[in-house]
Scaffold this motif. Structure first.
Motif, PDB file in Angstrom:
ATOM      1  N   THR A 647      -2.095  -0.540  -7.812  1.00 15.70           N
ATOM      2  CA  THR A 647      -1.205  -0.464  -6.655  1.00 15.70           C
ATOM      3  C   THR A 647      -1.766   0.510  -5.623  1.00 15.70           C
ATOM      4  OG1 THR A 647       0.740  -0.958  -8.015  1.00 15.70           O
ATOM      5  CG2 THR A 647       1.136   0.057  -5.867  1.00 15.70           C
ATOM      6  N   ALA A 648      -1.841   0.043  -4.367  1.00 21.28           N
ATOM      7  CA  ALA A 648      -2.358   0.872  -3.275  1.00 21.28           C
ATOM      8  C   ALA A 648      -1.325   0.937  -2.158  1.00 21.28           C
ATOM      9  CB  ALA A 648      -3.676   0.311  -2.747  1.00 21.28           C
ATOM     10  N   LYS A 649      -1.306   2.068  -1.477  1.00 17.43           N
ATOM     11  CA  LYS A 649      -0.395   2.271  -0.353  1.00 17.43           C
ATOM     12  C   LYS A 649      -1.031   1.751   0.936  1.00 17.43           C
ATOM     13  CE  LYS A 649       2.012   5.996   2.120  1.00 17.43           C
ATOM     14  NZ  LYS A 649       2.206   7.475   2.182  1.00 17.43           N
ATOM     15  N   VAL A 650      -0.230   1.087   1.770  1.00 18.25           N
ATOM     16  CA  VAL A 650      -0.729   0.557   3.037  1.00 18.25           C
ATOM     17  C   VAL A 650      -0.915   1.712   4.019  1.00 18.25           C
ATOM     18  CG1 VAL A 650      -0.286  -0.989   4.975  1.00 18.25           C
ATOM     19  CG2 VAL A 650       0.398  -1.661   2.659  1.00 18.25           C
ATOM     20  N   ALA A 651      -2.168   1.978   4.372  1.00 19.52           N
ATOM     21  CA  ALA A 651      -2.464   3.081   5.296  1.00 19.52           C
ATOM     22  C   ALA A 651      -2.443   2.624   6.746  1.00 19.52           C
ATOM     23  CB  ALA A 651      -3.831   3.681   4.964  1.00 19.52           C
ATOM     24  N   ASN A 652      -2.798   1.367   6.981  1.00 22.20           N
ATOM     25  CA  ASN A 652      -2.827   0.860   8.353  1.00 22.20           C
ATOM     26  C   ASN A 652      -2.826  -0.657   8.349  1.00 22.20           C
ATOM     27  OD1 ASN A 652      -5.768  -0.114   8.405  1.00 22.20           O
ATOM     28  ND2 ASN A 652      -5.996   2.050   7.799  1.00 22.20           N
ATOM     29  N   LEU A 653      -2.527  -1.214   9.513  1.00 22.95           N
ATOM     30  CA  LEU A 653      -2.611  -2.650   9.748  1.00 22.95           C
ATOM     31  C   LEU A 653      -3.639  -2.876  10.853  1.00 22.95           C
ATOM     32  CD1 LEU A 653       1.198  -3.557   9.771  1.00 22.95           C
ATOM     33  CD2 LEU A 653      -0.400  -3.847   7.881  1.00 22.95           C
ATOM     34  N   ARG A 654      -4.428  -3.935  10.731  1.00 20.82           N
ATOM     35  CA  ARG A 654      -5.481  -4.169  11.708  1.00 20.82           C
ATOM     36  C   ARG A 654      -5.524  -5.642  12.113  1.00 20.82           C
ATOM     37  NH1 ARG A 654      -7.614  -5.078   6.939  1.00 20.82           N
ATOM     38  NH2 ARG A 654      -9.505  -6.356   6.762  1.00 20.82           N
ATOM     39  N   LYS A 655      -5.903  -5.871  13.329  1.00 25.73           N
ATOM     40  CA  LYS A 655      -6.111  -7.227  13.825  1.00 25.73           C
ATOM     41  C   LYS A 655      -7.552  -7.610  13.538  1.00 25.73           C
ATOM     42  CE  LYS A 655      -5.826 -10.188  17.919  1.00 25.73           C
ATOM     43  NZ  LYS A 655      -5.540 -10.246  19.371  1.00 25.73           N
ATOM     44  N   VAL A 656      -7.729  -8.767  12.905  1.00 30.71           N
ATOM     45  CA  VAL A 656      -9.057  -9.203  12.474  1.00 30.71           C
ATOM     46  C   VAL A 656      -9.507 -10.387  13.316  1.00 30.71           C
ATOM     47  CG1 VAL A 656     -10.442 -10.009  10.528  1.00 30.71           C
ATOM     48  CG2 VAL A 656      -8.530  -8.449  10.134  1.00 30.71           C
ATOM     49  N   GLU A 657     -10.730 -10.332  13.797  1.00 28.78           N
ATOM     50  CA  GLU A 657     -11.330 -11.455  14.520  1.00 28.78           C
ATOM     51  C   GLU A 657     -12.076 -12.313  13.499  1.00 28.78           C
ATOM     52  OE1 GLU A 657     -12.210 -14.229  16.542  1.00 28.78           O
ATOM     53  OE2 GLU A 657     -11.277 -12.674  17.798  1.00 28.78           O
ATOM     54  N   TRP A 658     -11.384 -13.352  13.009  1.00 32.30           N
ATOM     55  CA  TRP A 658     -11.952 -14.181  11.954  1.00 32.30           C
ATOM     56  C   TRP A 658     -12.984 -15.177  12.474  1.00 32.30           C
ATOM     57  CZ3 TRP A 658     -10.928 -12.553   7.256  1.00 32.30           C
ATOM     58  CH2 TRP A 658      -9.718 -11.886   7.000  1.00 32.30           C
ATOM     59  N   ARG A 659     -12.867 -15.571  13.732  1.00 28.28           N
ATOM     60  CA  ARG A 659     -13.643 -16.708  14.214  1.00 28.28           C
ATOM     61  C   ARG A 659     -15.126 -16.406  14.421  1.00 28.28           C
ATOM     62  NH1 ARG A 659      -9.485 -18.209  18.837  1.00 28.28           N
ATOM     63  NH2 ARG A 659      -9.062 -16.002  18.522  1.00 28.28           N
ATOM     64  N   ASN A 660     -15.521 -15.130  14.372  1.00 29.46           N
ATOM     65  CA  ASN A 660     -16.964 -14.866  14.514  1.00 29.46           C
ATOM     66  C   ASN A 660     -17.701 -14.999  13.194  1.00 29.46           C
ATOM     67  OD1 ASN A 660     -16.260 -12.575  13.086  1.00 29.46           O
ATOM     68  ND2 ASN A 660     -16.555 -11.160  14.797  1.00 29.46           N
ATOM     69  N   LEU A 661     -16.953 -15.291  12.110  1.00 32.68           N
ATOM     70  CA  LEU A 661     -17.533 -15.509  10.785  1.00 32.68           C
ATOM     71  C   LEU A 661     -18.319 -14.313  10.268  1.00 32.68           C
ATOM     72  CD1 LEU A 661     -18.701 -19.237  10.616  1.00 32.68           C
ATOM     73  CD2 LEU A 661     -16.619 -18.199   9.761  1.00 32.68           C
ATOM     74  N   GLY A 662     -18.025 -13.135  10.785  1.00 38.07           N
ATOM     75  CA  GLY A 662     -18.635 -11.942  10.235  1.00 38.07           C
ATOM     76  C   GLY A 662     -17.947 -11.546   8.933  1.00 38.07           C
ATOM     77  N   ILE A 663     -18.388 -10.433   8.341  1.00 36.19           N
ATOM     78  CA  ILE A 663     -17.795  -9.999   7.082  1.00 36.19           C
ATOM     79  C   ILE A 663     -16.466  -9.302   7.370  1.00 36.19           C
ATOM     80  CG2 ILE A 663     -18.099  -8.567   5.040  1.00 36.19           C
ATOM     81  CD1 ILE A 663     -21.075  -8.869   5.327  1.00 36.19           C
ATOM     82  N   ASN A 664     -15.403  -9.854   6.886  1.00 35.28           N
ATOM     83  CA  ASN A 664     -14.102  -9.218   7.009  1.00 35.28           C
ATOM     84  C   ASN A 664     -13.187  -9.749   5.925  1.00 35.28           C
ATOM     85  OD1 ASN A 664     -12.429  -7.298   8.358  1.00 35.28           O
ATOM     86  ND2 ASN A 664     -13.430  -7.902  10.284  1.00 35.28           N
ATOM     87  N   PHE A 665     -12.139  -9.002   5.645  1.00 34.86           N
ATOM     88  CA  PHE A 665     -11.261  -9.315   4.532  1.00 34.86           C
ATOM     89  C   PHE A 665      -9.812  -9.075   4.941  1.00 34.86           C
ATOM     90  CE2 PHE A 665     -15.346  -8.117   2.878  1.00 34.86           C
ATOM     91  CZ  PHE A 665     -15.560  -8.930   1.773  1.00 34.86           C
ATOM     92  N   VAL A 666      -8.917  -9.802   4.272  1.00 35.89           N
ATOM     93  CA  VAL A 666      -7.487  -9.540   4.470  1.00 35.89           C
ATOM     94  C   VAL A 666      -7.161  -8.122   4.039  1.00 35.89           C
ATOM     95  CG1 VAL A 666      -5.160 -10.159   3.698  1.00 35.89           C
ATOM     96  CG2 VAL A 666      -6.821 -11.959   4.215  1.00 35.89           C
ATOM     97  N   MET A 667      -7.737  -7.701   2.907  1.00 39.31           N
ATOM     98  CA  MET A 667      -7.483  -6.360   2.361  1.00 39.31           C
ATOM     99  C   MET A 667      -8.786  -5.581   2.270  1.00 39.31           C
ATOM    100  SD  MET A 667      -4.830  -7.332  -0.737  1.00 39.31           S
ATOM    101  CE  MET A 667      -5.839  -8.729  -1.274  1.00 39.31           C
ATOM    102  N   VAL A 668      -8.813  -4.430   2.873  1.00 30.91           N
ATOM    103  CA  VAL A 668      -9.929  -3.495   2.750  1.00 30.91           C
ATOM    104  C   VAL A 668      -9.371  -2.219   2.126  1.00 30.91           C
ATOM    105  CG1 VAL A 668     -11.686  -2.155   3.940  1.00 30.91           C
ATOM    106  CG2 VAL A 668     -11.090  -4.450   4.766  1.00 30.91           C
ATOM    107  N   PHE A 669      -9.910  -1.821   0.980  1.00 31.96           N
ATOM    108  CA  PHE A 669      -9.386  -0.662   0.256  1.00 31.96           C
ATOM    109  C   PHE A 669     -10.212   0.583   0.551  1.00 31.96           C
ATOM    110  CE2 PHE A 669      -7.671  -4.266  -1.964  1.00 31.96           C
ATOM    111  CZ  PHE A 669      -6.422  -3.854  -2.413  1.00 31.96           C
TER     112      PHE A 669
END
Length: 856
Positions: A647-669
């Motif tokens: 279980t992890a605490k939510v520290a922040n929320l971020r807007k993700v640019e998915w369409r550039n197909l770079g490395i990104n994730f729904v959850m970053v710990f």
């Protein structure tokens, strides 16, 4: 006393007078109802066909559930095998077979390398269904080790890509493997989901020999339980027993009765969309119904006046003709139902072996009843107002309706029937919708389209009325025809406008989806993705990749797989998220940890962790999905990784640019969350010179040789796979939309036919006054051309607005105005309006005045 006995009085008929008179009227045939029948039959056939195929697919999934899963129950784990205790819990419920799937690179010497979907099976495979290979030999023989070389069964696509034949060898992670057969049919193919490479079937011993299974590698272990004697209740008891024995395993469970819930949801969602397109066809056809009924009432004005002259009340007259109309609507509905119900059987008969999905052709009474309700309600809604006018047709209408048509408003009772029919249509659409938000958007859009087209028609008529009269006879007549009493302007604008709007909308959606997948992304996206980079070899891999692609941009992050099991302490199974966010809780997700905010992300709430805070279990969550899951800064997310709940605490929320197909994730710990946990790395390479197929192929080959356990994926190949799927969906949408367009053409033809009587009167009078056929033809050409151009302009504007809304708000893609296809559709609309209009009036222009003057 002689005489004849009086004849007994005839028995009174048990059939109501209204029904008897309606049937008597129909003895003359269905002349004038061809467009009516076609419009109702087309719309009902579209809805019934889509619903029947959907039901057949759903039944096929249910019937073939065991074959699709490969067992009665399946338990899947990500990145790890079951522990001895977990395996014991499964073994207690039946005979267990194991299938392991992962991605790997197949190297064929100088012929290059290709990504494959590797599937390792045990001796029990396939436990359900049939595996078909060419040549057709026992699977254990095909996969067995001979002279130190294991065998494999390959998808023919792999042989084509690497220029191989059966008997040739490839290497997987440095181990030679002989291709001994090609794969013809795989019984559990659907359960494997979308693959980005061809299938390569090997034995469990082969997989073990490759060394691809190591801590942190990306793989899926599926444990298939055979329980042939267990009914559904018994299966539920066995599921409960496994849950008690291994509550924290974190596996994904499916049963034969719900073999692929994600696919079933996709079928339901797509079915709703196609049903709405079919309903569009039916509503467009409703305009044709209204036109046909208007023409029907015009033809029957003499009969109506006669009935009234002998004492029939207006309400009974309406009832007689409404009965006739609904009987014809019933016939059209039956025709549509027969076509729609037969579609699954026709598909199965023609394409049984080619269909990738299990189709179980069946009659779907509930779905057919729904389609019939749509058809009959649409007929009632669009027919009641024209028929309501018949209530107040005076007896004098028998003599002077041509020159002095009645213009009184329809009575309140008929307007209330219209409201009730429309309300029932809306209720049906909402009650049966998979996504009520989409259904409501459709209803609002349809209402707006009708309202705006009505305004356009009124605006055209008002404008034509106020324009100065041209001196030339033909333009003056065309202008007068646009606004005179009984003008075709409202009917043509409505029917043509709906068809053009639909065509433009679909054209823009298609263009933007394809542009997003094939044009805009490769220009800015990475060229290659690399998966399963062992953490111990990550630095060496980075250096080697730098040598192979000098000047290229390399990004690398750690990667694991995890499954969300709780949000804010609430189990994931108990959460009911919106449909567009449900995928986050359905299955496993890629996760990572990072010290810094990833590129392509922007914080919208909270703050990023520093080095001290990063030692605690924290998570950064996608802002849009967080809102959908009621997750805010300070909330908690529990994930199961490698069999452990964390279980992890939510520290922040971020807007993700998915369409550039770079490395990104729904959850970053935060880095401290998974300290010491085994993992692999994920890397991307963006070439300095942009996409280059030859360079990419060389890098794939050399990486496969130097790092055989690393999986390489060309972004273009992945996009081509997705584009192929989208292309098939678009083809289905076009087919369903084609029905609506055909309906609009029927409506247009019907609208012109409905004005035949008035045009005939005009032509007779004008010929008596000296008008020539050429002058009349020019006048009608100008009239229909003006209507076509005005309607096409509206269709362009309305279709562009609808396309922009769907692309940006529903699909959440960038919108680029590409009117190439839309302009073609609009031009065709103008041409059709002129051609159909002139075709409808050509016969009138050749009539001699004398016979008609005696009638008029």
């Amino acid at each position: 006393m002689h005489g004849t006995l009086p004849r007994p009085a005839p028995r009174p008929s048990r059939v109501p007078l209204t029904l008897r008179l309606a049937f008597r009227e129909l003895r003359a045939g269905l002349g004038g109802f061809v467009v009516f029948l076609a419009c109702i039959a087309l719309g009902v056939a579209a809805i019934a066909g889509v619903a029947s195929i959907s039901r057949s697919l759903t039944d096929g999934l249910g019937r073939e559930g065991k074959r699709i899963l490969g067992g009665d129950l399946t338990y899947s784990l990500i990145n790890r095998e079951a522990t001895p205790d977990e395996r014991a819990a499964l073994d207690a419920q039946g005979k267990v077979s194991v299938v392991t799937t992962l991605r790997a690179m197949a190297l064929a010497g100088d012929k290059g390398a290709a990504l494959v979907e590797l599937k390792a099976v045990d001796a029990a495979y396939p436990a359900a269904g049939d595996l078909v290979t060419d040549p057709a030999l026992p699977l254990p023989d095909l996969l067995a080790e001979r002279d130190g070389v294991f065998g494999a069964v390959a998808d023919p696509v792999l042989l084509t890509r690497l220029d191989l034949t059966v008997g040739d060898r490839i290497e997987i992670a440095g181990k030679p493997i002989a291709i001994r057969a090609t794969l013809v049919s795989e019984p559990d193919k659907i359960a494997n989901g979308i693959g980005f490479g061809p299938r390569l079937l090997v034995s469990a011993a082969t997989l073990q020999a490759t060394g691809l299974i190591r801590p942190g590698s990306l793989n899926r272990w599926s444990y298939r339980i055979q329980a042939p004697a267990a009914d559904d209740a018994e299966l539920e008891r066995r599921i409960a027993a496994v849950a008690r024995a291994a509550p924290d395993a974190g596996w994904e469970m499916r049963s034969r009765s719900n073999a692929d819930p994600r696919f079933a949801k996709s079928v339901e969602r797509f079915t709703q969309f196609l049903t709405l397109v079919g309903l569009t066809a039916l509503i467009v056809g409703g305009v044709g119904v209204a036109n046909a009924v208007n023409a029907f009432v015009a033809r029957k004005r003499g009969s109506i006046a006669t009935l009234k002259s002998v004492g029939a009340p207006g309400g009974q007259v309406v009832a007689i003709y409404l009965t006739q109309v609904m009987l014809v609507a019933g016939l059209g509905t039956v025709i549509g139902l027969a076509i729609g119900a037969g579609l699954p059987f026709l598909l199965d008969a023609l394409f049984h072996d080619a269909l990738p999905l299990p189709l179980n052709p069946t009659l779907a009474p509930a779905e057919l009843l729904l389609a019939a309700a749509y058809g009959l309600l649409t007929a009632l809604a669009f027919a009641i107002i024209p028929l309501g006018h018949a209530h107040d047709v005076p007896v004098s209408g028998l003599f002077r309706d041509v020159v002095d048509p009645d213009t009184r408003k329809t009575r309140l009772r008929y307007r209330l029937i219209l409201v009730a029919a429309l309300a029932a249509l809306v209720a049906l659409a909402l009650a049966t919708a998979f996504d009520r938000r989409v259904a409501l958007m459709f209803i609002v859009a349809a209402g707006l389209a009708f309202g705006l087209l009505r305004l356009v028609a009124l605006g055209l008529m008002a404008g034509a009325r106020r324009l100065p009269r041209p001196r030339s006879a033909a333009p003056r007549m065309a202008l007068a025809n646009l606004h005179r009493p009984g003008a075709l302007t409202p009917a043509i604008v409505l029917s043509l406008g709906l068809g053009v709007t639909l065509l433009v909308t679909l054209s823009l959606i298609d263009a933007n989806v394809r542009r997003t997948l094939t044009s805009s992304l490769p220009a800015r996206a990475p060229n290659l993705f690399f998966l399963d980079i062992p953490a111990a070899e990550a630095d060496g891999f980075h250096a080697e990749l730098g040598k192979l692609a000098p000047g290229g941009k390399i990004e690398r992050v750690p990667m694991m797989r995890g499954r969300i099991v709780a949000i804010n302490g609430t189990p994931a199974a108990a959460i009911k998220p919106p449909e567009d966010a449900a995928w986050v809780l359905d299955g496993d997700r890629g996760i990572t940890y990072a010290e810094d905010l990833p590129e392509g992300s922007n914080l919208v709430a909270g703050s990023w962790w520093n080095a001290e805070e990063g030692a605690k279990p924290l998570v950064s969550f996608d802002a849009e999905l967080g809102r959908a899951l009621n997750l805010a800064v300070g909330g908690t997310v529990t994930v199961n990784v490698l069999g452990r709940n964390l279980t992890a605490k939510v520290a922040n929320l971020r807007k993700v640019e998915w369409r550039n197909l770079g490395i990104n994730f729904v959850m970053v710990f935060s880095p401290g969350t998974f300290r010491g946990a085994p993992h692999s790395d994920l890397a991307t390479l963006t070439l300095a010179g942009g996409p280059d197929a030859k360079t990419e192929a060389l890098i794939l080959r050399d990486v496969a040789r130097a790092f055989p356990s690393v999986t390489s994926v060309r972004v273009k190949d992945a996009l081509d796979t997705v584009n192929d799927i989208v292309g098939k969906l678009v083809l289905a949408i076009r087919a369903a939309s084609g029905v609506a367009v055909v309906a609009s053409l029927f409506v247009l033809a019907g609208a012109i036919a409905a004005g035949h009587r008035a045009r005939l009167y005009d032509a007779v009078v004008l010929k008596v006054l000296g008008a020539t056929r050429g002058r009349l033809l020019l006048a009608y050409t100008l009239e229909y051309g003006a209507l076509g151009i005005a309607t096409a302009l509206f269709g362009l504007l309305a279709g562009t607005l609808a396309g922009w809304t769907i692309v940006t708000r529903v699909m959440k893609l960038d919108f680029v105005l590409d009117l190439s296809g839309a302009l073609v559709a609009s031009t065709l609309a103008v041409v059709f309006a002129i051609v159909l209009g002139l075709a409808g009036t050509w016969r009138i222009l050749g009539q001699k005045p004398a016979p008609y003057l005696r009638q008029f």
